[in-house]
Enzyme design. Structure first.
Site, PDB file in Angstrom:
ATOM      1  N   LYS A 167       1.070  -4.758  13.197  1.00 26.77           N
ATOM      2  CA  LYS A 167       1.510  -3.936  12.073  1.00 26.77           C
ATOM      3  C   LYS A 167       2.996  -3.621  12.250  1.00 26.77           C
ATOM      4  O   LYS A 167       3.413  -3.101  13.296  1.00 26.77           O
ATOM      5  CB  LYS A 167       0.686  -2.648  12.060  1.00 26.77           C
ATOM      6  CG  LYS A 167       0.599  -1.957  10.730  1.00 26.77           C
ATOM      7  CD  LYS A 167      -0.443  -0.855  10.822  1.00 26.77           C
ATOM      8  CE  LYS A 167      -0.541  -0.047   9.572  1.00 26.77           C
ATOM      9  NZ  LYS A 167      -1.395   1.133   9.764  1.00 26.77           N
TER      10      LYS A 167
HETATM   11  C1  E4P Z   1      -2.308   2.633   6.780  1.00 25.41           C
HETATM   12  O1  E4P Z   1      -2.480   1.660   7.463  1.00 25.41           O
HETATM   13  C2  E4P Z   1      -2.091   3.978   7.308  1.00 25.41           C
HETATM   14  O2  E4P Z   1      -2.635   4.053   8.595  1.00 25.41           O
HETATM   15  C3  E4P Z   1      -2.763   5.053   6.511  1.00 25.41           C
HETATM   16  O3  E4P Z   1      -3.519   4.530   5.437  1.00 25.41           O
HETATM   17  C4  E4P Z   1      -1.942   6.225   6.199  1.00 25.41           C
HETATM   18  O4  E4P Z   1      -2.713   7.150   5.482  1.00 25.41           O
HETATM   19  P1  E4P Z   1      -2.301   8.683   5.316  1.00 25.41           P
HETATM   20  O5  E4P Z   1      -1.222   8.752   4.296  1.00 25.41           O
HETATM   21  O6  E4P Z   1      -3.547   9.343   4.844  1.00 25.41           O
HETATM   22  O7  E4P Z   1      -1.833   9.153   6.663  1.00 25.41           O
END
Ligand code: E4P
Length: 219
Positions: free
Chosen positions: A87
């Site tokens: 990522k």
């Molecule tokens: C995506 O990969 C992120 O980990 C995640 O969806 C972030 O979500 P949040 O805005 O609820 O922290």
């Protein structure tokens, strides 16, 4: 449509996997910290533990922000298990790193995406997955679902192979709308996945069926 769970909590990952509908996992540094996972060795061991639960597609996020370090860190994360997807944040060096990984057979998930322009760049660089954050856009009065629709349209027009992975999904309607729009993947907390089960008519209907069966059986 693929379902990923957005957590580093092993019990929740196992529960979603046992339900039989889980296609992958996304984590981020905040989610790892929430589970108290710190230090390189512990982080690596935790990613391995996640990979041992699910069949494939475990996003592990780099914390480096320059190209050389991102490549080194991403290659090291990818070496933990074949199921790892690296990522990478949507920054200039991140785009370069995504290009490098795509040319070297390492799958990527481009994260922290908040615009169609960023989505086009990531697809051009060869990202495997693109993570636009719906909930965080909603939080600042932009419609996150509009962005998903725009990106899905652009990717379809050009036949980009990058999969749209709707992230920062906060509730079941986000997920259902993403399905209507045609997002390839949704990543969300366990309660959003299990929330799809809920309907009062299912509960009352089952209660009546069981009561009628018991009555007819003389119980
Ligand atoms: C995506 O990969 C992120 O980990 C995640 O969806 C972030 O979500 P949040 O805005 O609820 O922290």
């Amino acid at each position: 449509m693929k379902f990923f769970i957005d957590t580093a909590n092993l019990a929740e990952i196992q529960e979603a996997y046992d339900l039989g509908v889980l296609d992958g996992v996304t984590t981020n540094p905040s989610l790892m910290a929430k589970e108290g996972i710190t230090g390189d060795d512990n982080v690596r061991a935790h990613y391995k533990a996640i990979c041992d639960i699910v069949d494939d597609k475990v996003s592990a996020e780099v914390i480096s922000t320059d190209f050389e370090s991102m490549v080194k860190e991403g290659e090291s994360l990818a070496a933990i298990d074949d199921k790892i997807v690296v990522k990478v944040p949507m920054i200039k060096d991140g785009v370069k790193a995504i290009k490098h990984f795509s040319q070297n057979g390492i799958r990527t998930n481009c994260t922290l995406v908040f615009s169609a322009g960023q989505a086009i760049l990531a697809a051009k660089a060869g990202a495997t997955y693109l993570s636009p954050f719906i909930g965080r856009l909603d939080d600042i009065s932009f419609d996150g679902l509009d962005l998903i629709q725009q990106i899905v349209h652009i990717y379809n027009v050009y036949g980009f192979e990058t999969e749209v992975l709707a992230a920062s999904v906060r509730h079941t309607m986000h997920l259902i709308k993403c399905a209507e729009i045609g997002a390839d993947v949704v990543t969300c907390p366990l309660n959003v996945i299990t929330g799809l089960l809920k309907h009062p008519l299912t509960d009352s209907g089952l209660a009546k069926f069981l009561a009628d069966h018991a009555k007819a059986s003389g119980k």
